[in-house]
Design a protein around this motif. Structure first.
Motif, PDB file in Angstrom:
ATOM      1  N   THR A  37     -55.792  36.592  32.299  1.00 43.05           N
ATOM      2  CA  THR A  37     -56.503  37.374  31.291  1.00 43.05           C
ATOM      3  C   THR A  37     -57.888  36.759  31.051  1.00 43.05           C
ATOM      4  OG1 THR A  37     -54.394  37.884  30.239  1.00 43.05           O
ATOM      5  CG2 THR A  37     -56.371  38.310  28.946  1.00 43.05           C
ATOM      6  N   LYS A  38     -58.910  37.563  30.982  1.00 50.91           N
ATOM      7  CA  LYS A  38     -60.281  37.091  30.753  1.00 50.91           C
ATOM      8  C   LYS A  38     -60.437  36.584  29.320  1.00 50.91           C
ATOM      9  CE  LYS A  38     -61.921  38.622  34.720  1.00 50.91           C
ATOM     10  NZ  LYS A  38     -62.144  37.721  35.802  1.00 50.91           N
ATOM     11  N   THR A  39     -61.402  35.682  29.134  1.00 49.95           N
ATOM     12  CA  THR A  39     -61.689  35.157  27.796  1.00 49.95           C
ATOM     13  C   THR A  39     -63.017  35.707  27.283  1.00 49.95           C
ATOM     14  OG1 THR A  39     -62.823  33.220  28.686  1.00 49.95           O
ATOM     15  CG2 THR A  39     -60.474  32.990  28.230  1.00 49.95           C
ATOM     16  N   THR A  40     -63.203  35.610  25.978  1.00 49.08           N
ATOM     17  CA  THR A  40     -64.457  35.981  25.345  1.00 49.08           C
ATOM     18  C   THR A  40     -64.615  35.186  24.054  1.00 49.08           C
ATOM     19  OG1 THR A  40     -65.866  37.843  24.689  1.00 49.08           O
ATOM     20  CG2 THR A  40     -63.554  37.920  23.966  1.00 49.08           C
ATOM     21  N   CYS A  41     -65.774  35.315  23.427  1.00 42.59           N
ATOM     22  CA  CYS A  41     -66.031  34.670  22.147  1.00 42.59           C
ATOM     23  C   CYS A  41     -65.989  35.754  21.067  1.00 42.59           C
ATOM     24  CB  CYS A  41     -67.395  33.996  22.169  1.00 42.59           C
ATOM     25  SG  CYS A  41     -67.794  33.085  20.666  1.00 42.59           S
ATOM     26  N   LEU A  42     -65.064  35.651  20.143  1.00 39.37           N
ATOM     27  CA  LEU A  42     -64.903  36.626  19.078  1.00 39.37           C
ATOM     28  C   LEU A  42     -64.880  35.884  17.744  1.00 39.37           C
ATOM     29  CD1 LEU A  42     -64.343  39.628  18.376  1.00 39.37           C
ATOM     30  CD2 LEU A  42     -61.918  39.074  18.535  1.00 39.37           C
ATOM     31  N   LYS A  43     -65.835  36.200  16.888  1.00 31.31           N
ATOM     32  CA  LYS A  43     -65.947  35.540  15.582  1.00 31.31           C
ATOM     33  C   LYS A  43     -65.992  34.017  15.732  1.00 31.31           C
ATOM     34  CE  LYS A  43     -63.733  39.337  13.170  1.00 31.31           C
ATOM     35  NZ  LYS A  43     -62.600  39.801  12.366  1.00 31.31           N
ATOM     36  N   ASN A  44     -66.791  33.567  16.692  1.00 34.34           N
ATOM     37  CA  ASN A  44     -67.021  32.145  16.972  1.00 34.34           C
ATOM     38  C   ASN A  44     -65.756  31.390  17.416  1.00 34.34           C
ATOM     39  OD1 ASN A  44     -69.523  32.861  16.134  1.00 34.34           O
ATOM     40  ND2 ASN A  44     -69.779  31.171  14.717  1.00 34.34           N
ATOM     41  N   ARG A  45     -64.848  32.106  18.068  1.00 34.58           N
ATOM     42  CA  ARG A  45     -63.637  31.464  18.594  1.00 34.58           C
ATOM     43  C   ARG A  45     -63.327  32.022  19.978  1.00 34.58           C
ATOM     44  NH1 ARG A  45     -57.510  31.298  16.153  1.00 34.58           N
ATOM     45  NH2 ARG A  45     -56.808  29.669  17.570  1.00 34.58           N
ATOM     46  N   CYS A  46     -63.044  31.139  20.909  1.00 42.41           N
ATOM     47  CA  CYS A  46     -62.644  31.573  22.248  1.00 42.41           C
ATOM     48  C   CYS A  46     -61.249  32.189  22.167  1.00 42.41           C
ATOM     49  CB  CYS A  46     -62.629  30.388  23.212  1.00 42.41           C
ATOM     50  SG  CYS A  46     -64.249  29.713  23.579  1.00 42.41           S
ATOM     51  N   VAL A  47     -61.130  33.412  22.676  1.00 42.11           N
ATOM     52  CA  VAL A  47     -59.871  34.154  22.657  1.00 42.11           C
ATOM     53  C   VAL A  47     -59.728  34.918  23.972  1.00 42.11           C
ATOM     54  CG1 VAL A  47     -59.865  34.440  20.139  1.00 42.11           C
ATOM     55  CG2 VAL A  47     -60.939  36.182  21.581  1.00 42.11           C
ATOM     56  N   TYR A  48     -58.544  35.458  24.196  1.00 38.11           N
ATOM     57  CA  TYR A  48     -58.339  36.346  25.348  1.00 38.11           C
ATOM     58  C   TYR A  48     -58.877  37.722  25.016  1.00 38.11           C
ATOM     59  CZ  TYR A  48     -55.292  32.929  27.538  1.00 38.11           C
ATOM     60  OH  TYR A  48     -54.791  31.793  28.142  1.00 38.11           O
TER      61      TYR A  48
END
Length: 100
Positions: free
Chosen positions: A87-98
């Motif tokens: 699963t790819k990751t991204t930055c959401l609300k200053n937190r690394c998430v899937y």
């Protein structure tokens, strides 16, 4: 039946080897800050699992896992297809998430 037992033991072993990720390891500013790091001592390149984290903390995570691992663990010489590795990751609300 043997395959089912083997899969169960593999899952049990991986969950035992996993270590909680410190919050600071997942803080990010932009999506490219985030990678799939080691979720357990084996990681995605050796039949284990992954976890989203800031690329700057990948080595710290690896060292944490080494310090907290049990001796004698043998990792599979196979790239994992576990969902935490694919699963790819991204930055959401200053937190690394899937990514969803």
């Amino acid at each position: 039946m043997k395959l089912l037992i083997s899969a169960f033991l593999s899952t049990l072993t991986l969950s035992i080897m996993a270590l909680e990720v410190p919050r600071q390891y997942q803080i990010c500013q932009k999506p490219r800050d985030c990678i799939i790091g080691k979720g357990d001592i084996c990681g995605c390149l050796a039949g284990g699992t992954g976890v989203p984290l800031n690329r700057l903390y990948a080595e710290d995570r690896r060292q944490d896992l080494i310090r907290n691992s049990q001796s004698g663990i043998i990792c599979a010489q196979v790239i994992s297809n576990h969902k935490t590795c694919t699963t790819k990751t991204t930055c959401l609300k200053n937190r690394c998430v899937y990514k969803k």
